[in-house]
Design a protein around this motif. Structure first.
Motif, PDB file in Angstrom:
ATOM      1  N   PHE A  94       0.886  -1.247   0.013  1.00  0.00           N
ATOM      2  CA  PHE A  94      -0.114  -0.118   0.053  1.00  0.00           C
ATOM      3  C   PHE A  94       0.667   1.174  -0.069  1.00  0.00           C
ATOM      4  CE2 PHE A  94      -3.799  -2.073   1.008  1.00  0.00           C
ATOM      5  CZ  PHE A  94      -3.665  -3.185   1.542  1.00  0.00           C
ATOM      6  N   CYS A  95       0.536   2.185  -0.687  1.00  0.00           N
ATOM      7  CA  CYS A  95       0.994   3.682  -0.735  1.00  0.00           C
ATOM      8  C   CYS A  95       0.136   4.429   0.185  1.00  0.00           C
ATOM      9  CB  CYS A  95       1.073   3.846  -2.172  1.00  0.00           C
ATOM     10  SG  CYS A  95       1.575   5.949  -2.266  1.00  0.00           S
ATOM     11  N   VAL A  96       0.883   5.179   1.053  1.00  0.00           N
ATOM     12  CA  VAL A  96      -0.138   5.787   1.999  1.00  0.00           C
ATOM     13  C   VAL A  96       0.549   7.336   2.207  1.00  0.00           C
ATOM     14  CG1 VAL A  96      -0.403   5.982   4.610  1.00  0.00           C
ATOM     15  CG2 VAL A  96       0.071   3.647   3.500  1.00  0.00           C
ATOM     16  N   LYS A  97      -0.433   8.331   2.138  1.00  0.00           N
ATOM     17  CA  LYS A  97      -0.162   9.660   2.310  1.00  0.00           C
ATOM     18  C   LYS A  97      -0.042  10.178   4.053  1.00  0.00           C
ATOM     19  CE  LYS A  97      -2.263  14.271   2.091  1.00  0.00           C
ATOM     20  NZ  LYS A  97      -2.761  14.300   3.302  1.00  0.00           N
ATOM     21  N   GLU A  98       0.723  10.592   4.312  1.00  0.00           N
ATOM     22  CA  GLU A  98       0.835  11.029   5.792  1.00  0.00           C
ATOM     23  C   GLU A  98       0.255  12.328   5.912  1.00  0.00           C
ATOM     24  OE1 GLU A  98       4.816  10.770   7.522  1.00  0.00           O
ATOM     25  OE2 GLU A  98       5.282   8.384   6.741  1.00  0.00           O
ATOM     26  N   ARG A  99       0.122  12.935   7.281  1.00  0.00           N
ATOM     27  CA  ARG A  99      -0.523  13.963   7.831  1.00  0.00           C
ATOM     28  C   ARG A  99       0.150  15.362   7.392  1.00  0.00           C
ATOM     29  NH1 ARG A  99      -5.717  12.960   9.043  1.00  0.00           N
ATOM     30  NH2 ARG A  99      -6.330  10.956   9.821  1.00  0.00           N
ATOM     31  N   SER A 100       1.543  14.916   7.443  1.00  0.00           N
ATOM     32  CA  SER A 100       2.505  16.168   7.571  1.00  0.00           C
ATOM     33  C   SER A 100       3.670  15.975   6.288  1.00  0.00           C
ATOM     34  CB  SER A 100       3.177  16.363   8.729  1.00  0.00           C
ATOM     35  OG  SER A 100       4.142  15.295   9.107  1.00  0.00           O
ATOM     36  N   ALA A 101       4.377  17.055   6.322  1.00  0.00           N
ATOM     37  CA  ALA A 101       5.532  17.073   5.220  1.00  0.00           C
ATOM     38  C   ALA A 101       6.439  16.281   5.887  1.00  0.00           C
ATOM     39  CB  ALA A 101       5.966  18.495   5.052  1.00  0.00           C
ATOM     40  N   GLY A 102       6.726  16.075   7.040  1.00  0.00           N
ATOM     41  CA  GLY A 102       7.935  15.454   7.650  1.00  0.00           C
ATOM     42  C   GLY A 102       9.050  16.483   7.760  1.00  0.00           C
ATOM     43  N   SER A 103       8.606  17.853   7.842  1.00  0.00           N
ATOM     44  CA  SER A 103       9.682  18.826   7.684  1.00  0.00           C
ATOM     45  C   SER A 103      10.139  19.143   9.044  1.00  0.00           C
ATOM     46  CB  SER A 103       9.379  20.014   7.006  1.00  0.00           C
ATOM     47  OG  SER A 103       8.205  20.611   7.654  1.00  0.00           O
ATOM     48  N   THR A 104       9.885  18.508   9.975  1.00  0.00           N
ATOM     49  CA  THR A 104      10.349  18.650  11.494  1.00  0.00           C
ATOM     50  C   THR A 104      11.305  17.640  11.878  1.00  0.00           C
ATOM     51  OG1 THR A 104       8.917  17.400  12.800  1.00  0.00           O
ATOM     52  CG2 THR A 104       8.092  19.822  12.167  1.00  0.00           C
ATOM     53  N   GLY A 105      12.176  17.830  13.011  1.00  0.00           N
ATOM     54  CA  GLY A 105      13.155  16.900  13.209  1.00  0.00           C
ATOM     55  C   GLY A 105      12.271  15.809  14.064  1.00  0.00           C
ATOM     56  N   TYR A 106      11.189  15.923  14.379  1.00  0.00           N
ATOM     57  CA  TYR A 106      10.557  14.695  14.826  1.00  0.00           C
ATOM     58  C   TYR A 106       9.889  13.761  14.076  1.00  0.00           C
ATOM     59  CZ  TYR A 106      10.505  18.680  18.550  1.00  0.00           C
ATOM     60  OH  TYR A 106      10.821  19.506  19.541  1.00  0.00           O
ATOM     61  N   TRP A 107       9.988  14.062  12.771  1.00  0.00           N
ATOM     62  CA  TRP A 107       9.466  12.942  11.996  1.00  0.00           C
ATOM     63  C   TRP A 107      10.062  11.691  12.147  1.00  0.00           C
ATOM     64  CZ3 TRP A 107      11.407  10.370   7.471  1.00  0.00           C
ATOM     65  CH2 TRP A 107      10.385   9.813   6.683  1.00  0.00           C
ATOM     66  N   VAL A 108       9.367  10.661  12.294  1.00  0.00           N
ATOM     67  CA  VAL A 108       9.994   9.398  12.301  1.00  0.00           C
ATOM     68  C   VAL A 108       9.593   8.416  10.822  1.00  0.00           C
ATOM     69  CG1 VAL A 108      10.216   9.289  14.809  1.00  0.00           C
ATOM     70  CG2 VAL A 108       8.293   8.557  13.836  1.00  0.00           C
ATOM     71  N   GLY A 109       8.470   8.849  10.311  1.00  0.00           N
ATOM     72  CA  GLY A 109       7.797   8.161   9.140  1.00  0.00           C
ATOM     73  C   GLY A 109       6.907   7.014   9.628  1.00  0.00           C
ATOM     74  N   GLY A 110       5.858   6.758   8.857  1.00  0.00           N
ATOM     75  CA  GLY A 110       4.735   5.780   8.795  1.00  0.00           C
ATOM     76  C   GLY A 110       4.035   5.593  10.214  1.00  0.00           C
ATOM     77  N   ARG A 111       3.777   6.895  10.899  1.00  0.00           N
ATOM     78  CA  ARG A 111       3.062   7.115  12.155  1.00  0.00           C
ATOM     79  C   ARG A 111       1.898   8.044  12.046  1.00  0.00           C
ATOM     80  NH1 ARG A 111       6.621   6.367  16.452  1.00  0.00           N
ATOM     81  NH2 ARG A 111       8.073   4.842  15.984  1.00  0.00           N
ATOM     82  N   ASP A 112       1.883   9.049  11.515  1.00  0.00           N
ATOM     83  CA  ASP A 112       0.633   9.895  11.436  1.00  0.00           C
ATOM     84  C   ASP A 112       0.095   9.834   9.786  1.00  0.00           C
ATOM     85  OD1 ASP A 112       0.258  13.441  11.878  1.00  0.00           O
ATOM     86  OD2 ASP A 112      -1.233  11.689  12.038  1.00  0.00           O
ATOM     87  N   LEU A 113      -0.628   8.776   9.796  1.00  0.00           N
ATOM     88  CA  LEU A 113      -0.938   8.305   8.623  1.00  0.00           C
ATOM     89  C   LEU A 113      -2.278   9.197   8.327  1.00  0.00           C
ATOM     90  CD1 LEU A 113      -0.185   4.635   8.759  1.00  0.00           C
ATOM     91  CD2 LEU A 113       1.048   6.468   7.884  1.00  0.00           C
ATOM     92  N   ASP A 114      -2.799   9.164   6.766  1.00  0.00           N
ATOM     93  CA  ASP A 114      -3.837   9.898   6.203  1.00  0.00           C
ATOM     94  C   ASP A 114      -4.694   9.122   5.418  1.00  0.00           C
ATOM     95  OD1 ASP A 114      -4.520  13.391   4.813  1.00  0.00           O
ATOM     96  OD2 ASP A 114      -5.929  11.932   5.575  1.00  0.00           O
ATOM     97  N   SER A 115      -4.290   8.790   4.127  1.00  0.00           N
ATOM     98  CA  SER A 115      -4.906   8.170   2.974  1.00  0.00           C
ATOM     99  C   SER A 115      -4.222   7.111   2.424  1.00  0.00           C
ATOM    100  CB  SER A 115      -5.332   9.383   1.918  1.00  0.00           C
ATOM    101  OG  SER A 115      -6.041  10.206   2.422  1.00  0.00           O
ATOM    102  N   TRP A 116      -5.066   6.007   2.295  1.00  0.00           N
ATOM    103  CA  TRP A 116      -4.447   4.792   1.744  1.00  0.00           C
ATOM    104  C   TRP A 116      -4.875   4.552   0.280  1.00  0.00           C
ATOM    105  CZ3 TRP A 116      -1.776   0.919   4.615  1.00  0.00           C
ATOM    106  CH2 TRP A 116      -1.630   1.394   6.370  1.00  0.00           C
TER     107      TRP A 116
END
Length: 126
Positions: A94-116
């Motif tokens: 599955f391809c998944v859109k996240e809720r943020s750009a991941g532009s902060t230092g706190y981004w870990v990926g694969g956590r805050d998911l939006d659309s599949w």
């Protein structure tokens, strides 16, 4: 958001497949993207993710350097290159859109998911 995966199919152990995800309905370049997979009888699991510009990536341990996630913001596309495939890689991807750009230092990926997306099937067998 609309996400359409393609590129799945049948591969032999040790073989390769390249998955693609065509995105529409949102500003693709503004969001981090992920790939997940679900094997028969198992829960969905995280595979890989990358930030809005591809500057940071994250992979699950079982990838072990075999898979590469990438994106082309000019084409609204996200990719997953899979090499040295093994039977245990058989799954619906599955391809998944996240809720943020991941532009902060706190981004870990694969956590805050939006659309599949609907997924593309990968089968690895000899």
């Amino acid at each position: 958001a609309d996400l359409v995966e393609s590129g799945g199919g049948l591969a032999q152990p040790g073989g390769s497949l390249n998955l693609s995800c065509a995105a529409s309905g949102f500003t693709f370049s503004g969001y981090a993207m992920s790939w997940f997979r679900q094997a028969p009888g198992k829960e969905r699991e995280f595979v890989a993710a990358l930030t809005w510009n591809g500057g940071k990536t994250r992979y699950t341990d079982f990838i072990k350097g075999r898979f590469t996630i990438s994106r082309d913001n000019t084409k609204n596309m996200c990719y997953l290159e899979m090499n040295n495939l093994q039977p245990e890689d058989t799954a619906l991807y599955f391809c998944v859109k996240e809720r943020s750009a991941g532009s902060t230092g706190y981004w870990v990926g694969g956590r805050d998911l939006d659309s599949w997306g609907q997924g593309t099937q990968v089968v690895v067998c000899s």
